[in-house]
Design a protein around this motif. Structure first.
Motif, PDB file in Angstrom:
ATOM      1  N   UNK A 104       0.916  -1.082   0.101  1.00  0.00           N
ATOM      2  CA  UNK A 104       0.146  -0.042   0.062  1.00  0.00           C
ATOM      3  C   UNK A 104       0.597   1.340  -0.011  1.00  0.00           C
ATOM      4  N   UNK A 105       0.580   2.305  -0.984  1.00  0.00           N
ATOM      5  CA  UNK A 105       1.353   3.400  -1.139  1.00  0.00           C
ATOM      6  C   UNK A 105       0.716   4.350  -0.108  1.00  0.00           C
ATOM      7  N   UNK A 106       1.503   5.142   0.812  1.00  0.00           N
ATOM      8  CA  UNK A 106       0.943   5.691   1.807  1.00  0.00           C
ATOM      9  C   UNK A 106       1.527   7.209   1.703  1.00  0.00           C
ATOM     10  N   UNK A 107       0.418   8.468   1.782  1.00  0.00           N
ATOM     11  CA  UNK A 107       1.015   9.923   1.642  1.00  0.00           C
ATOM     12  C   UNK A 107       0.307  10.581   2.433  1.00  0.00           C
ATOM     13  N   UNK A 108       0.980  11.728   3.008  1.00  0.00           N
ATOM     14  CA  UNK A 108      -0.231  12.880   3.663  1.00  0.00           C
ATOM     15  C   UNK A 108      -0.964  13.911   2.763  1.00  0.00           C
ATOM     16  N   UNK A 109      -0.419  13.686   1.545  1.00  0.00           N
ATOM     17  CA  UNK A 109      -1.161  14.579   0.441  1.00  0.00           C
ATOM     18  C   UNK A 109      -1.820  13.682  -0.560  1.00  0.00           C
ATOM     19  N   UNK A 110      -2.916  14.181  -1.096  1.00  0.00           N
ATOM     20  CA  UNK A 110      -3.664  13.398  -2.157  1.00  0.00           C
ATOM     21  C   UNK A 110      -2.999  13.439  -3.204  1.00  0.00           C
ATOM     22  N   UNK A 111      -2.984  12.282  -3.903  1.00  0.00           N
ATOM     23  CA  UNK A 111      -2.496  12.008  -5.305  1.00  0.00           C
ATOM     24  C   UNK A 111      -3.436  11.159  -6.247  1.00  0.00           C
ATOM     25  N   UNK A 112      -3.343  11.271  -7.394  1.00  0.00           N
ATOM     26  CA  UNK A 112      -4.481  10.612  -8.310  1.00  0.00           C
ATOM     27  C   UNK A 112      -4.589   9.054  -8.018  1.00  0.00           C
ATOM     28  N   UNK A 113      -5.722   8.910  -7.861  1.00  0.00           N
ATOM     29  CA  UNK A 113      -6.350   7.527  -7.512  1.00  0.00           C
ATOM     30  C   UNK A 113      -6.338   7.038  -6.313  1.00  0.00           C
ATOM     31  N   UNK A 114      -6.069   7.865  -5.271  1.00  0.00           N
ATOM     32  CA  UNK A 114      -5.866   7.763  -3.779  1.00  0.00           C
ATOM     33  C   UNK A 114      -7.094   7.375  -3.231  1.00  0.00           C
ATOM     34  N   UNK A 115      -7.199   6.673  -2.117  1.00  0.00           N
ATOM     35  CA  UNK A 115      -8.336   6.690  -1.440  1.00  0.00           C
ATOM     36  C   UNK A 115      -7.812   7.261   0.226  1.00  0.00           C
ATOM     37  N   UNK A 116      -8.830   7.979   0.529  1.00  0.00           N
ATOM     38  CA  UNK A 116      -8.856   8.758   1.661  1.00  0.00           C
ATOM     39  C   UNK A 116      -8.826   8.144   2.765  1.00  0.00           C
ATOM     40  N   UNK A 117      -8.166   7.934   3.752  1.00  0.00           N
ATOM     41  CA  UNK A 117      -8.054   7.317   5.278  1.00  0.00           C
ATOM     42  C   UNK A 117      -7.762   8.069   6.440  1.00  0.00           C
ATOM     43  N   UNK A 118      -7.907   7.820   7.384  1.00  0.00           N
ATOM     44  CA  UNK A 118      -7.738   8.226   8.543  1.00  0.00           C
ATOM     45  C   UNK A 118      -6.956   7.360   9.780  1.00  0.00           C
ATOM     46  N   UNK A 119      -5.803   8.178  10.185  1.00  0.00           N
ATOM     47  CA  UNK A 119      -5.166   7.277  11.030  1.00  0.00           C
ATOM     48  C   UNK A 119      -5.935   6.950  12.486  1.00  0.00           C
ATOM     49  N   UNK A 120      -5.663   5.690  13.100  1.00  0.00           N
ATOM     50  CA  UNK A 120      -6.303   5.473  14.154  1.00  0.00           C
ATOM     51  C   UNK A 120      -5.407   4.938  15.293  1.00  0.00           C
ATOM     52  N   UNK A 121      -4.450   4.068  14.827  1.00  0.00           N
ATOM     53  CA  UNK A 121      -3.173   3.784  15.585  1.00  0.00           C
ATOM     54  C   UNK A 121      -1.962   3.693  14.857  1.00  0.00           C
ATOM     55  N   UNK A 122      -0.728   4.093  15.710  1.00  0.00           N
ATOM     56  CA  UNK A 122       0.549   4.077  14.961  1.00  0.00           C
ATOM     57  C   UNK A 122       1.328   3.024  15.984  1.00  0.00           C
ATOM     58  N   UNK A 123       1.869   2.124  15.198  1.00  0.00           N
ATOM     59  CA  UNK A 123       2.901   0.983  16.094  1.00  0.00           C
ATOM     60  C   UNK A 123       4.315   1.024  15.418  1.00  0.00           C
ATOM     61  N   UNK A 124       5.066   1.721  16.285  1.00  0.00           N
ATOM     62  CA  UNK A 124       6.735   1.599  15.804  1.00  0.00           C
ATOM     63  C   UNK A 124       7.196   0.264  15.897  1.00  0.00           C
ATOM     64  N   UNK A 125       7.831  -0.092  15.120  1.00  0.00           N
ATOM     65  CA  UNK A 125       8.169  -1.359  15.138  1.00  0.00           C
ATOM     66  C   UNK A 125       9.716  -1.453  14.936  1.00  0.00           C
ATOM     67  N   UNK A 126      10.496  -0.463  14.903  1.00  0.00           N
ATOM     68  CA  UNK A 126      11.720  -0.480  14.658  1.00  0.00           C
ATOM     69  C   UNK A 126      12.163  -0.103  13.291  1.00  0.00           C
ATOM     70  N   UNK A 127      12.252  -1.347  12.234  1.00  0.00           N
ATOM     71  CA  UNK A 127      12.449  -1.061  10.965  1.00  0.00           C
ATOM     72  C   UNK A 127      11.429  -0.310  10.258  1.00  0.00           C
ATOM     73  N   UNK A 128      10.272  -0.308  10.850  1.00  0.00           N
ATOM     74  CA  UNK A 128       8.896   0.411  10.139  1.00  0.00           C
ATOM     75  C   UNK A 128       7.788   0.494  11.187  1.00  0.00           C
ATOM     76  N   UNK A 129       6.987   1.460  10.533  1.00  0.00           N
ATOM     77  CA  UNK A 129       5.827   1.696  11.405  1.00  0.00           C
ATOM     78  C   UNK A 129       4.619   0.654  10.801  1.00  0.00           C
ATOM     79  N   UNK A 130       3.512   0.301  11.800  1.00  0.00           N
ATOM     80  CA  UNK A 130       2.390  -0.392  11.380  1.00  0.00           C
ATOM     81  C   UNK A 130       1.394   0.486  11.613  1.00  0.00           C
TER      82      UNK A 130
END
Length: 352
Positions: A285-311
């Motif tokens: 899944x491509x994730x951005x903080x700004x709109x881009x063509x063809x994107x679905x809008x979503x809203x963050x509920x939980x952020x889990x830092x896992x060291x090498x990446x975020x879930x």
């Protein structure tokens, strides 16, 4: 070594169907993993192959021989159980040599084969110790050495790493894969741990309710699951499933999620319009903080830092989705996000 054919194998306990008409071919020298949740029939299938259970229907063939009705000792196989099952009163050498002595192999032959097996599992310096003087991983290596010293045509393993702690399991998993590759023995390995299955097997047979629901290479099972069950069972996090709908307007069908038309890499499963499940892995899944063509809008509920990446757990309308994002991605709860799906990675399933 030997190839294995399970032909319509069925096992019923009282009125419970444990193994349901399983058809499975395992090639000579292949490392096959039986993967599934508790109660799916994988250990029963292994016991049927070992001769510890007898089927109510179907046939079991090892090489050119039909072994369906033969006892374990006549099947030329060895088994490593979940528990170490080593003899506490015998030293490591004698534990490994036990089966050879039961076959009345001469003393020189016993020593030669025991020392070779011990070297393969890195126990050469510990042959004079008792099991109580060994770590858990070393005791499990004794059990494996006792199996491979018999030079069986087939090696069966029933969750041999489950009693080890996480770090030891990681280390021993790599050693086991290296060992099996060197032996080139046909191996069937039972586990409920998807990481073990993906990392060890040449192929994975995923089981559910007594049936093999998909059997393929690890990469294929992960990226192209045959059903919602397979996609949900394999992967951490599991594959995301979003409710969608198929529409046909005289041409190629399209899929919509939350009112947004999605591009998919192949036609949806089934020809009719109607409800579907759209499957996508978190890392696709491509994730951005700004709109881009063809994107679905979503809203963050939980952020889990896992060291090498975020879930990130986010909401698309009333539906929830998990996204894998770079560790430095500027995410925080209740933030608007914009998501894009890789069409080649989208899978479409009929519900149910």
């Amino acid at each position: 070594m030997a190839e294995i054919h399970l032909q319509g194998v069925r096992k019923v306990f009282d009125k419970t169907v444990a193994v349901d008409d399983v058809e499975l071919h395992i090639a000579d020298g292949e490392f096959m993993v039986l993967l599934g949740p508790s109660g799916c029939g994988k250990t029963t299938l292994l016991r049927l192959l070992a001769g510890l259970e007898y089927p109510n229907g179907g046939r079991v063939r090892i090489g050119d021989a039909d072994v369906t009705d033969l006892p374990p000792r006549k099947r030329d196989l060895a088994m490593v159980f979940q528990s170490y099952a080593v003899f506490p009163h015998l030293k490591v050498f004698d534990n490994i040599a036990f089966g050879l002595r039961m076959r009345k192999l001469d003393r020189a032959g016993v020593r030669q084969r025991v020392e070779r097996a011990a070297a393969l599992v890195e126990l050469g310096d510990l042959l004079g110790r008792y099991p109580s003087q060994l770590s858990g991983g070393q005791r499990q290596r004794v059990a494996i050495a006792r199996a491979i010293v018999m030079e069986p045509a087939v090696l069966l393993m029933d969750e041999p790493l489950s009693n080890l702690d996480a770090l030891l399991r990681l280390t021993f998993r790599a050693q086991l894969k290296e060992l099996v590759a060197e032996l080139k023995t046909t191996t069937i390995y039972v586990t409920h741990d998807q990481v073990e299955a993906l990392s060890l097997g040449d192929r994975i047979a995923v089981m559910d309710r007594g049936r093999v629901v998909q059997c393929d290479a690890p990469g294929t099972v992960y990226s192209e699951p045959a059903s919602q069950f397979v996609g949900a069972f394999i992967g951490n996090p599991p594959m995301n499933f979003l409710n969608g709908r198929v529409h046909r307007n005289g041409g190629r069908p399209t899929v919509t999620v939350a009112g947004h038309a999605l591009e998919v890499g192949g036609p949806p499963d089934g020809e009719r319009d109607g409800e579907v499940l759209v499957g996508i892995r978190a890392e696709n899944i491509r994730i951005e903080v700004e709109p881009f063509p063809g994107a679905l809008e979503a809203r963050t509920r939980v952020v889990e830092p896992l060291g090498s990446h975020l879930l990130i757990t986010a909401d698309i309308g009333e539906q929830s989705i998990k996204i894998s994002a770079p560790a430095d991605f500027p995410a925080h709860p209740n933030r608007a996000l914009w998501l894009g799906f890789d069409p080649a990675k989208v899978r479409v399933f009929r519900p149910g």
